[in-house]
Design an enzyme around this catalytic site. Structure first.
Site, PDB file in Angstrom:
ATOM      1  N   TRP A   2       0.814  -1.212   0.000  1.00  0.00           N
ATOM      2  CA  TRP A   2       0.000   0.000   0.000  1.00  0.00           C
ATOM      3  C   TRP A   2       0.844   1.258   0.000  1.00  0.00           C
ATOM      4  CZ3 TRP A   2      -4.327  -0.395  -2.112  1.00  0.00           C
ATOM      5  CH2 TRP A   2      -5.117  -1.524  -1.948  1.00  0.00           C
ATOM      6  N   ASP A  34      -1.772   6.719   6.245  1.00  0.00           N
ATOM      7  CA  ASP A  34      -2.833   5.889   5.654  1.00  0.00           C
ATOM      8  C   ASP A  34      -3.267   4.903   6.734  1.00  0.00           C
ATOM      9  OD1 ASP A  34      -4.394   4.045   4.325  1.00  0.00           O
ATOM     10  OD2 ASP A  34      -2.959   3.662   2.705  1.00  0.00           O
ATOM     11  N   LYS A  92     -12.845  -1.338   5.472  1.00  0.00           N
ATOM     12  CA  LYS A  92     -12.054  -2.302   6.248  1.00  0.00           C
ATOM     13  C   LYS A  92     -12.604  -2.360   7.674  1.00  0.00           C
ATOM     14  CE  LYS A  92      -9.317  -2.553   2.644  1.00  0.00           C
ATOM     15  NZ  LYS A  92      -8.206  -1.660   2.385  1.00  0.00           N
TER      16      LYS A  92
HETATM   17  C1  LIG Z   1      -7.622  -1.090   1.119  1.00  0.00           C
HETATM   18  C2  LIG Z   1      -6.512  -0.120   1.321  1.00  0.00           C
HETATM   19  C3  LIG Z   1      -6.322   0.968   0.458  1.00  0.00           C
HETATM   20  C4  LIG Z   1      -7.151   1.197  -0.780  1.00  0.00           C
HETATM   21  O1  LIG Z   1      -8.450   1.477  -0.517  1.00  0.00           O
HETATM   22  P1  LIG Z   1      -9.519   1.676  -1.696  1.00  0.00           P
HETATM   23  O2  LIG Z   1     -10.739   2.058  -0.979  1.00  0.00           O
HETATM   24  O3  LIG Z   1      -9.635   0.383  -2.448  1.00  0.00           O
HETATM   25  O4  LIG Z   1      -9.023   2.749  -2.581  1.00  0.00           O
HETATM   26  C5  LIG Z   1      -5.295   1.844   0.728  1.00  0.00           C
HETATM   27  N1  LIG Z   1      -4.495   1.669   1.793  1.00  0.00           N
HETATM   28  C6  LIG Z   1      -4.646   0.629   2.645  1.00  0.00           C
HETATM   29  C7  LIG Z   1      -3.733   0.498   3.808  1.00  0.00           C
HETATM   30  C8  LIG Z   1      -5.667  -0.295   2.433  1.00  0.00           C
HETATM   31  O5  LIG Z   1      -5.807  -1.335   3.272  1.00  0.00           O
END
Ligand SMILES: *Cc1c(COP(=O)(O)O)cnc(C)c1O
Length: 365
Positions: free
Chosen positions: A108, A178, A202
């Site tokens: 990521w 993030d 998530k």
């Molecule tokens: C799932 C995820 C993303 C991407 O998210 P989207 O909603 O698919 O754009 C980015 N960073 C992390 C750490 C993730 O787990």
């Protein structure tokens, strides 16, 4: 209605949601707050939806302890969208032309690093790619720039199962975190970063809404090319309604916030998540069949990755776990092996059932 037939869903995202929340949503589906229609069918600018939106903002502020000096935006485009929006909004703050620093600890943060290169100089501070993203590079090996607008890091690498246990100490540099997969899973001091972002799917609600928490003085510096829907200042000025917001995702996220508040908030979630992840890691570590390859200092509490030492048993493990009601344990294709995502909505009983299954599978193997 009973929940007897609900599975324990270990999917990484979209992920399991609290059954109580789904039940409430189903009860309200045809007639939300006495309006005679669903929440999906009303104007986002009407008083009813605005009240819901304000409540969700308020509850999120309470849950995370977000001070007024930070704005909360509810945007679209996911974490991937913010990989472009963050550089467009922040890179112009750099002294010598658009630039940002990146700490790469998994798939990521690597994606964030690559996307940012479209908008300015993306400088690699350190990477654990040579260690197959199983650790976090020691901070005394980081090459921080003096002229970057910010340092980006991924607080929890969902695919590798690597998590920062603390916010990195980088002096007075601006940090961007993030937190897509560990938001609300543990206490975080919001003032330690300039920007935090996370998609809902998530650890909060359904896919479709992305939460961006921005220190207010970091807004208003965007590049001229920034799409209006990702211009943080513009979104803040329009209450995240520069375009039609994902109203159902916001509604369901709001129900999850209430569920969290009722259960003791983030501190209580952290306690349970620690218990769940410790139970699973301890079992894996003493087992002869399974192994976790992540540096024990940085093991994720929300995404537990593991491998079967005899990989010829993978297919049987997945088939049998799935028939036992333990779903979606296959690891991300980039990492292989297995992954159990055990977000807030996964109860302790789900992890206990998983450990029981793994023990029995090992005994028969
Ligand atoms: C799932 C995820 C993303 C991407 O998210 P989207 O909603 O698919 O754009 C980015 N960073 C992390 C750490 C993730 O787990």
């Amino acid at each position: 209605m009973t929940f007897d037939r609900r599975i324990f869903n270990f999917a990484a995202g979209p992920a399991t949601l609290p059954a109580e929340v789904l039940q409430q949503a189903s009860e309200e589906m045809l007639n939300w707050r006495g309006l005679g229609c669903s929440v999906m069918e009303i104007s986002h600018r009407g008083p009813e939806f605005m009240a819901l939106y304000e409540e969700a903002l308020h509850d999120m502020r309470v849950l995370m302890g977000i001070p007024d000096s930070y704005a909360i935006l509810m945007l679209q485009g996911g974490g991937i969208g913010q990989n472009a929006a963050v550089p467009m909004n922040l890179m112009p703050l750099a002294k010598n032309g658009p630039k940002a620093d990146f700490l790469v600890t998994g798939i990521w943060s690597e994606k964030s690093f690559l996307e940012a290169q479209k908008y300015g100089q993306a400088h690699l501070v350190a990477s654990s790619k040579d260690q197959q993203f199983t650790t976090i590079p020691a901070s005394n090996t980081w090459h921080l720039s003096d002229d970057a607008a910010y340092l980006h890091y991924c607080a929890n690498e969902t695919i590798g199962g690597v998590e920062f246990q603390e916010v990195p100490d980088v002096g007075d540099r601006v940090l961007v975190a993030d937190i897509s997969s560990n938001i609300l899973s543990r206490k975080m001091d919001v003032t330690q970063c300039g920007v935090w972002f996370a998609g809902a799917q998530k650890n909060i609600g359904p896919a479709g809404v992305t939460f961006v928490i921005v220190r207010r003085d970091l807004m208003g510096h965007q590049m001229a090319i920034t799409p209006s829907i990702w211009d943080w200042a513009k979104e803040e000025a329009t209450q995240s309604m520069f375009n039609t917001p994902p109203t159902f995702a916001i509604y369901l996220s709001g129900l999850v916030f209430k569920w969290l508040l009722k259960r003791g908030g983030v501190a209580e979630m952290e306690r349970i998540n620690l218990e769940k992840s410790t139970l699973l890691y301890n079992y894996i570590d003493q087992s002869g069949l399974y192994e976790n390859r992540v540096d024990p200092r940085y093991r994720s509490r929300t995404n537990v990755t593991f491998f079967l030492k005899d990989e010829s048993l993978n297919a049987a493990f997945l088939a049998q776990s799935s028939s036992a009601g333990l779903a979606a344990l296959r690891g991300h294709k980039a990492a292989g092996g297995m992954r159990a995502s055990i977000y807030n909505a996964m109860p302790l009983e789900g992890v206990q059932a998983l450990v029981e299954f793994m023990r029995e599978f090992e005994r028969r193997a």
